[in-house]
Design an enzyme around this catalytic site. Structure first.
Site, PDB file in Angstrom:
ATOM      1  N   CYS A   1       0.830  -1.218   0.000  1.00 47.37           N
ATOM      2  CA  CYS A   1       0.000   0.000   0.000  1.00 47.37           C
ATOM      3  C   CYS A   1       0.857   1.257   0.000  1.00 47.37           C
ATOM      4  O   CYS A   1       0.348   2.349  -0.203  1.00 47.37           O
ATOM      5  CB  CYS A   1      -0.887   0.042   1.240  1.00 47.37           C
TER       6      CYS A   1
ATOM      7  N   GLU B   1      -0.962   2.236  13.396  1.00 50.39           N
ATOM      8  CA  GLU B   1      -0.447   0.939  13.839  1.00 50.39           C
ATOM      9  C   GLU B   1       1.046   1.065  14.105  1.00 50.39           C
ATOM     10  O   GLU B   1       1.782   1.625  13.291  1.00 50.39           O
ATOM     11  CB  GLU B   1      -0.706  -0.118  12.764  1.00 50.39           C
TER      12      GLU B   1
HETATM   13  C1  SIN Z   1       0.945  -2.500   3.462  1.00 53.48           C
HETATM   14  O1  SIN Z   1       1.229  -2.634   2.297  1.00 53.48           O
HETATM   15  O2  SIN Z   1      -0.232  -2.496   3.815  1.00 53.48           O
HETATM   16  C2  SIN Z   1       1.960  -2.363   4.574  1.00 53.48           C
HETATM   17  C3  SIN Z   1       3.324  -2.104   4.136  1.00 53.48           C
HETATM   18  C4  SIN Z   1       4.274  -1.895   5.286  1.00 53.48           C
HETATM   19  O3  SIN Z   1       3.968  -2.078   6.462  1.00 53.48           O
HETATM   20  O4  SIN Z   1       5.394  -1.516   4.974  1.00 53.48           O
END
Ligand code: SIN
Length: 487
Positions: free
Chosen positions: A291, A465
Site C-alpha cells: 500500500c 499501527e
Molecule cells: C501494506 O502494504 O499495507 C503495509 C506495508 C508496510 O507495512 O510496509
C-alpha cells in the site's frame, strides 16, 4: 503437499478456535494455491457464521480474564511469543514464500518485521498510563484510566500475511483485548503458524482465534456481533468502506489501513543516486504489491533524463524468479486479477502516449510473472496517475515547480505514504507539511518500522499501527469523577 520446512507442526490445515484446531462444521475446505505454478499447497476449513460465533463467544469469555492479568504477565507471554517467532523465522518465511510468492529474503525480512511488533507491544503493555486531572470543584478530582476495548475482529491482507497480523495482534493483546482473526483466503497458513506459536508461548485459549473460509460470511458475522467491539482491517478502500458501513450498525471502533497511491517526488537539488535507490526500493518491494509502494514518480524536468536513465539501469538489474531462487528480487503477482490490472494500466499508459522503456509485458516465466516495467512521458490522463497499480510498474512524470508538484501529489482521494528527495532544508519542512499524507519519506524510500505510527488520511483510512500511538486504538478512555474529598 509436504512443505520443505524443519518444523512440520507449523503447517496446519485447520482453523484455530478457542484453543482447538478444528475443521469446518460441514467439513468443507478451500484450496490454497502457490502463485508460482497454481499448485495446491494445502487446504483449509471453509468456516462460516456458526464457527465465527463460536470464536467470538470464546474470545469474549477469555478476554474477561485477560483484561485482569497484570502488565508483567502480558509482557512475559508476548516476549516468549516474540522469541518463538524469531527462533522459527526460517520456517515461517518459507511458509510465507510458498503461499504468497515473495522472494525468501523478503519473507525473512517480513518475519523479522512481524516479530518486532510483538516485541514492541510486549514492552508497551507496561506503559498504559492514565492521568489525574485537577478538580473543577473544591472537593473533586478527575482520574483518567484506560481499559481494553474488548473483543477485536482483525481482517488481514495477502500482501503481508504475517506482518499485518502481528501489527494488530501485538497491540490488541498488550491492551488486554482478545481477537478473532480472518486472514486473506490466498494466505491463511502464515496466520495459522502464528497462532500455533502464540499457543506455544502460553497464550491462554480463546484469546487469539483464526478463522479460515468465506470472507463475506465470516465478515458479516463479525460485523453483526454486538460482542465484537472493534474491527481492524488492512485492505482495499472499496472493502474498507463496506466494512465501515456494516460496523456503523453496532457503532464499533474501527481502524482502517486502506489503499494508497504514493507520490515519489525528486526535486532538482536531490542527490540523484540516492533518489534512484530510494525509488527502486519504494516501487519494487513485494513486486509492487504494498500500500506504500511509489505509484507515481515525479521528477523535476531539469534532471528527468538523468534520473530516468539511472532508474532504468537499476530496474533492469532486478531478477524475476520464483521466491526460493536465491537470485530472485521479484516474485509472481498474487492472482489473475492482479495481473489483469497491471496489464490494463500498462496498455492504458501506452494509449495515452507513454513510452515503455523497460518491460511492459508478462515475464517469459509465464503464469503470474510480470516484467519490472518503467514508463516515461507519463501524464495525468493515464490510469496510473489516479489509480493504485499494485504491481511492478513505474511511471515517470515530469514537473517544473514545487507548487505544481504538491498540487498534483495531493490531487487524489488517497493519503497513505508519500516520498520526496531534496537537499534543501527549508523545502524539506515546507513540502513535508503540505503533503496530505499520514507518512512522508524524506530522502528515503523505506518508511516502515514498528516504532512509527503507520496509517493514512482521507480515503486511505484511520487509526495508527505501531509506535506508542498504536496501542491507543485498542484502548477506551474512562474518567472517574471523584467527589467528597475533604479540604
Ligand atoms: C501494506 O502494504 O499495507 C503495509 C506495508 C508496510 O507495512 O510496509
Amino acid at each position: 503437499m509436504k512443505l520443505e520446512i524443519k518444523n512440520q507442526s507449523l503447517f496446519i490445515e485447520k482453523a484455530y478456535i478457542n484453543g482447538q484446531w478444528v475443521d469446518a462444521d460441514d467439513s468443507s475446505t478451500l484450496d490454497v494455491l502457490n502463485p508460482v505454478n497454481q499448485e495446491i499447497i494445502g487446504r483449509v476449513p471453509n468456516c462460516g457464521a456458526t464457527e465465527t460465533n463460536v470464536a467470538i463467544n470464546a474470545a469474549a469469555e477469555a478476554q474477561k480474564k485477560w483484561q485482569k492479568s497484570h502488565a508483567k504477565e502480558k509482557a512475559s507471554i508476548l516476549r516468549d511469543f516474540y522469541n518463538l517467532i524469531c527462533s522459527n523465522q526460517d520456517d515461517l518465511a518459507r511458509i510465507l514464500t510458498y503461499e504468497q510468492g515473495k522472494p525468501l529474503a523478503e519473507a525473512i525480512g517480513e518475519i523479522a518485521y512481524s516479530a518486532s511488533f510483538i516485541e514492541w507491544f510486549s514492552e508497551e503493555t507496561k506503559r498504559i498510563y492514565g492521568d489525574v486531572i485537577p478538580g473543577h470543584m473544591h472537593d473533586r478530582r478527575t482520574i483518567v484510566i484506560k481499559q481494553p476495548v474488548g473483543v477485536v475482529a482483525a481482517i488481514t491482507p495477502w500482501n503481508f500475511p504475517s506482518a499485518m497480523l502481528a501489527r494488530k495482534v501485538g497491540p490488541a493483546l498488550a491492551a488486554g483485548c482478545s481477537l478473532v482473526c480472518k486472514p486473506a483466503k490466498q494466505t491463511p497458513f502464515s496466520a495459522l503458524a502464528f497462532a500455533y506459536l502464540a499457543e506455544e508461548a502460553g497464550l491462554p485459549k480463546g484469546l487469539l482465534n483464526v478463522l479460515t473460509g468465506n470472507a463475506q460470511t465470516i465478515g458479516k458475522a463479525l460485523t453483526d456481533s454486538t460482542l465484537v467491539r472493534k474491527l481492524t482491517f488492512t485492505g482495499s478502500t472499496e472493502i474498507g468502506k463496506m466494512l465501515l458501513k456494516e460496523c456503523a450498525k453496532t457503532v464499533k471502533r474501527v481502524s482502517m489501513e486502506l489503499g494508497g497511491h504514493a507520490p515519489f517526488i525528486v526535486f532538482e537539488d536531490a542527490d540523484i543516486e540516492a533518489a534512484i535507490a530510494g525509488a527502486i526500493a519504494a516501487k519494487y518491494r513485494n513486486t509492487g504489491q504494498t500500500c506504500v509502494c511509489a505509484n507515481r514518480i515525479y521528477v523535476h524536468q531539469d534532471i528527468y533524463e538523468q534520473f530516468s536513465e539511472g532508474f532504468v539501469k537499476e530496474a533492469r538489474k532486478l531478477q524475476t524468479s520464483q521466491g526460493f531462487d536465491p537470485l530472485a528480487d521479484q516474485g509472481p503477482l498474487i492472482d489473475e486479477a492482479a495481473l489483469a490490472k497491471v496489464e490494463e494500466h500498462v496498455a492504458d499508459a501506452k494509449n495515452h502516449g507513454g513510452q515503455v522503456v523497460l518491460g511492459g509485458q508478462p515475464h517469459e516465466l509465464g503464469g503470474l510473472f510480470y516484467e519490472p516495467t518503467v514508463i516515461k512521458n507519463a501524464n495525468d490522463e493515464m490510469l496510473v496517475s489516479y489509480e493504485e497499480t499494485f504491481g511492478p510498474v513505474a511511471p515517470l512524470f515530469s514537473f517544473s515547480t514545487e507548487e505544481e508538484v504538491i498540487e498534483r501529489a495531493n490531487n487524489t482521494p488517497f493519503g497513505l505514504a508519500s516520498y520526496f528527495y531534496t537537499s534543501d532544508l527549508a523545502k524539506s519542512w515546507r513540502v513535508s507539511e503540505q503533503l496530505e499524507y499520514g507518512i512522508v519519506g524524506l530522502n528515503t524510500g523505506i518508511i516502515s518500522t514498528e516504532m512509527a505510527p503507520f496509517g493514512g488520511v482521507k480515503e486511505s483510512g484511520m487509526g495508527r499501527e505501531g509506535s506508542k500511538y498504536g496501542i491507543d486504538d485498542y484502548l477506551e478512555i474512562k474518567y472517574i469523577s471523584l467527589a467528597g474529598i475533604e479540604e
